[in-house]
Design an enzyme around this catalytic site. Structure first.
Site, PDB file in Angstrom:
ATOM      1  CG  HIS A 163      53.358  36.203  35.553  1.00 59.43           C
ATOM      2  ND1 HIS A 163      52.016  36.420  35.744  1.00 59.43           N
ATOM      3  CD2 HIS A 163      53.464  35.528  34.383  1.00 59.43           C
ATOM      4  CE1 HIS A 163      51.326  35.897  34.744  1.00 59.43           C
ATOM      5  NE2 HIS A 163      52.184  35.357  33.901  1.00 59.43           N
ATOM      6  CG  HIS A 221      51.606  39.414  31.467  1.00 59.98           C
ATOM      7  ND1 HIS A 221      52.867  39.087  31.028  1.00 59.98           N
ATOM      8  CD2 HIS A 221      50.982  38.240  31.721  1.00 59.98           C
ATOM      9  CE1 HIS A 221      52.989  37.758  31.018  1.00 59.98           C
ATOM     10  NE2 HIS A 221      51.863  37.221  31.436  1.00 59.98           N
ATOM     11  NE  ARG A 231      40.530  36.227  31.523  1.00 61.34           N
ATOM     12  CZ  ARG A 231      41.737  35.862  31.064  1.00 61.34           C
ATOM     13  NH1 ARG A 231      42.145  34.603  31.198  1.00 61.34           N
ATOM     14  NH2 ARG A 231      42.530  36.742  30.483  1.00 61.34           N
TER      15      ARG A 231
END
Length: 252
Positions: A163, A221, A231
């Site tokens: 996006h 990206h 994460r």
């Protein structure tokens, strides 16, 4: 995936790395703000703005907030500005939902650290792009993310699609990510990937590492799927348009 080049490895400590790239035309369809709207575009990485110890303290803020909720799928968000918190397949407003109990979860020191970190990142971006940090405004969404390998239950859990932030959010001119956990130590997969014509450029997260970039199509990206572990990161976004600015979060 084509050719992949690693811009920043998790094992190296980078003072400052900056790559200039030609700006896309995305900014032309929005009002321009002289001295702020990108004329010089690119992407940078630094391990010299936020310490690992500060990143750990920030991660504990995220952990405490996200322990109150969490998505049924693999991606949960906590937005201290709007109060948005993933809960099951939906979002709730943290401040309304938990009311006065919030003071048992967060402290004034937490919010002061959050502000300080945000300001330092803002100054670093301004320096890299040769603009005044006073011409930049924090914008929404600015949020913590916690990603694990649980299967996606809603489209909100599908974080891995390519996006462009300027296209997705409109107000974004500069995007930054502060990583709060370590690639290969805390989680596998989950690298940040810039998708350039003919090759990918990856950033391997490391606690305290800041990556930042202009928000247009020059920086298409995605984030790789997380295969194991958890994460943590915080996305901090800036606009040149004061009408889209938001304030720092305050502990009510």
């Amino acid at each position: 995936d084509g050719v992949t080049e690693v811009l920043a490895r998790h094992g190296e400590s980078l003072q400052d790395k900056f790559v200039e790239i030609p700006c896309s035309e995305d900014y032309d369809s929005h009002k321009r703000f002289e001295g702020c709207t990108p004329r010089r575009c690119g992407r940078g990485v630094t391990d010299a703005v936020i310490t690992r110890e500060e990143a750990e303290r920030i991660r504990r803020i995220a952990e405490r907030g996200l322990s109150l909720g969490g998505s049924d799928g693999g991606a949960s968000i906590l937005d201290l500005h709007s109060g948005a918190l993933s809960l099951g397949k939906h979002f709730v407003n943290l401040y309304r939902y938990f009311g006065d109990k919030i003071q048992d979860i967060f402290t004034e020191e937490d919010f002061a650290l959050y502000r300080d970190v945000r300001q330092r990142i803002q100054q670093r971006i301004a320096q890299a792009f040769g603009i005044s940090s006073a011409s930049m405004y924090l914008t929404k969404p600015t949020f913590f993310s916690r990603i694990n390998n649980t299967e996606a239950k809603t489209t909100h859990d599908e974080y891995w699609h390519p996006h462009v932030d300027k296209v997705t959010y409109g107000s974004f001119d500069y995007t930054s990510l502060l990583y709060l956990s370590d690639y290969t130590e805390d989680f596998g997969g989950g690298r940040f990937v810039f998708m350039d014509a003919g090759s990918n450029k990856t950033i391997e997260p490391r606690a305290g590492r800041v990556s930042f970039f202009t928000s247009g199509s020059e920086n298409l990206h995605r984030v790789e799927k997380v295969h194991w572990g958890t994460r943590y990161a915080i996305t901090i976004s800036f606009t040149c348009n004061p009408d889209h600015g938001i304030g720092d979060p305050v502990l009510m």
